[in-house]
Design an enzyme around this catalytic site. Structure first.
Site, PDB file in Angstrom:
ATOM      1  N   PRO A   1       0.821  -1.222   0.000  1.00 42.50           N
ATOM      2  CA  PRO A   1       0.000   0.000   0.000  1.00 42.50           C
ATOM      3  C   PRO A   1       0.856   1.274   0.000  1.00 42.50           C
ATOM      4  O   PRO A   1       0.506   2.243  -0.662  1.00 42.50           O
ATOM      5  CB  PRO A   1      -0.812  -0.133   1.293  1.00 42.50           C
ATOM      6  CG  PRO A   1      -0.910  -1.611   1.532  1.00 42.50           C
ATOM      7  CD  PRO A   1       0.366  -2.199   1.019  1.00 42.50           C
TER       8      PRO A   1
ATOM      9  N   GLU B   1       4.055  -3.001 -13.745  1.00 38.89           N
ATOM     10  CA  GLU B   1       5.449  -3.244 -14.164  1.00 38.89           C
ATOM     11  C   GLU B   1       6.190  -1.914 -14.337  1.00 38.89           C
ATOM     12  O   GLU B   1       7.053  -1.783 -15.197  1.00 38.89           O
ATOM     13  CB  GLU B   1       5.484  -4.032 -15.471  1.00 38.89           C
ATOM     14  CG  GLU B   1       5.062  -5.457 -15.335  1.00 38.89           C
ATOM     15  CD  GLU B   1       6.201  -6.362 -14.894  1.00 38.89           C
ATOM     16  OE1 GLU B   1       5.951  -7.191 -14.008  1.00 38.89           O
ATOM     17  OE2 GLU B   1       7.319  -6.222 -15.401  1.00 38.89           O
TER      18      GLU B   1
END
Ligand code: FAD
Length: 407
Positions: A132, A387
């Site tokens: 997070p 990514e």
């Protein structure tokens, strides 16, 4: 090292045609259903496994193909079929690449096959790096791995987020901080074997696109792992940590477990984006040829034809960047100008742009779920986010070309 070539060779073209058949006959017809269900398409993964398209051997063969473009060709075809199902099929490879990049021979031999299971009992794997409070900033991981010397065990605590196949995977690869003061250089990757107590799935996310792919939080609560689950082994980690503590000069990609995985996988992710873009372009080209307005096909208008010309040009340019980066990686050419990031950046942005143009060419039909470009547009949006976001790719490229610590 072979001279740079864009000829994939006969074997690779045969693989491409074989995968194209699977993508057209099995994935395409199933795409809308699994997108609506927002569930992992286990029957399709199983079908892929039976045909030999979902296995460690298959991806290893593509990876080691001498043309250097085996992986991007495979990715493009599967994602041309459907991106959500495609990611469900190839999501495991991200975890497999982490083991291949950081593990010992023995660890690769033990864990990589378990990630795929067998055609009768298929499994998936998950790579868990993001948290997070640590997305783009992978140095900020809070998940801790503490060594219990008396038992030769590692104890992992923390919460991972956005994990593809998180919680439903047989094998999870988890990146954790061993020495948080060292940032990314104090991290290591661990294999969490099937059924390990303390690992559980948190929230499963409802997403904008690639909805057939499962994305969830993974909670690690006092997860105890035998020493041999540390990828690369303790000796290597201790050496690496000692070097980092001495402040040894940082070299690109080294000493950062998560980055090593991402560097290797970026051109492959770019190829996935190209598959989506090509699929949307083909639908738009067909539509423009057949849709009649003002008494002629809409492609007769230069405005529409030029749009299609630009779409095709950008797709081909993106593919060239992806193939170049893949060829360089296969031939041990260093990415001196962040060519891997360049390929992912351009392919990801191209997919978003091309799918948006395709929706426009289909007019009202492009905006409905009766036609696939609406789904392709939603699916493409992830390619500027995961990514490494497009901004992070630009940061990596800017640093590589300037040698400056651009922030
Ligand atoms: C569907 C999906 C699947 C995923 N699968 C995986 C997985 O399998 N494993 C895994 O570990 N992770 C996974 N991720 C995580 C993904 O890699 C992260 O979402 C991504 O790295 C961005 O992190 P963030 O979401 O925290 O955004 P943030 O890092 O908070 O970024 C928010 C915005 O700020 C920008 N920004 C941040 N820093 C800078 C900077 N220095 N300069 C300029 N702009 C900046 C970003 O570009 C972005 O636009 C997945 C994510 C999604 C959505």
């Amino acid at each position: 090292m072979s001279t740079f070539s864009l000829d994939p060779g006969a074997d690779q073209l045969a693989v491409r045609d074989w995968l194209h058949g699977f993508a057209a006959d099995v994935m395409r017809p199933a795409a809308a259903e699994w997108d609506e269900r927002e569930e992992t398409p286990w029957p399709v993964i199983q079908e892929a496994a039976k045909l030999g398209i979902y296995s460690l051997d298959f991806y290893a063969q593509q990876y080691f193909d001498p043309s250097g473009v085996g992986i991007p060709i495979a990715m493009e075809e599967l994602f041309w079929g459907d991106a959500g199902i495609g990611l469900s099929i190839v999501g495991t490879t991200l975890a497999a690449v982490a083991v291949l990049a950081n593990g010992t021979e023995e660890q690769i031999g033990t864990w990589a096959p378990q990630m795929f299971g067998t055609p009768e009992d298929v499994k998936v794997a998950a790579f868990c790096s993001s948290e997070p409070d640590a997305g783009s900033d992978v140095s900020a991981l809070r998940t801790r791995a503490v060594y219990d010397e008396a038992k030769d065990e590692w104890v992992l605590n923390g919460t991972k987020t956005w994990a593809t196949n998180g919680g439903i995977a047989a094998v999870h690869v988890v990146v954790a901080a061993v020495d948080p003061a060292l940032g990314a250089r104090g991290q290591a990757s661990f294999v969490v074997p099937p059924g390990t107590p303390g690992l559980s799935q948190g929230q499963k996310f409802k997403k904008h696109g690639i909805r057939a792919s499962h994305t969830a939080e993974v909670v690690l609560d006092g997860v105890r792992l035998p020493g041999h689950c540390l990828l690369g082994g303790k000796e290597k980690l201790d050496e690496r940590l000692a070097r980092a503590r001495e402040g040894a000069k940082r070299t690109a990609g080294k000493g950062n477990a998560a980055m090593a995985t991402f560097e290797a996988s970026r051109p492959a992710v770019g190829a996935q984006a190209i598959g989506i873009a090509r699929a949307a372009y083909e639908v738009a080209l067909d539509y423009a040829r057949t849709r009649v307005q003002f008494g002629r096909p809409i492609i007769d208008n230069q405005g529409v034809a030029f749009q299609l010309a630009d779409m095709k040009t950008r797709i081909d340019a993106a593919r060239l960047l992806v193939w170049r980066a893949s060829w360089m990686a296969a031939n041990n050419q260093p990415f001196t100008a962040a060519e891997g990031s360049m390929s992912k950046l351009y392919a990801g942005e191209t997919a978003k742009w091309v799918t948006a143009q395709a929706m426009q060419i289909l007019g009202g039909n492009g905006f409905t779920r009766e036609y696939p470009v609406e789904r392709m547009h939603r699916d493409s949006a992830i390619y500027s986010i995961f990514e490494g976001t497009s901004e992070i790719q630009r940061l990596v490229i800017a640093r590589a070309i300037s040698g400056m610590p651009i922030r």
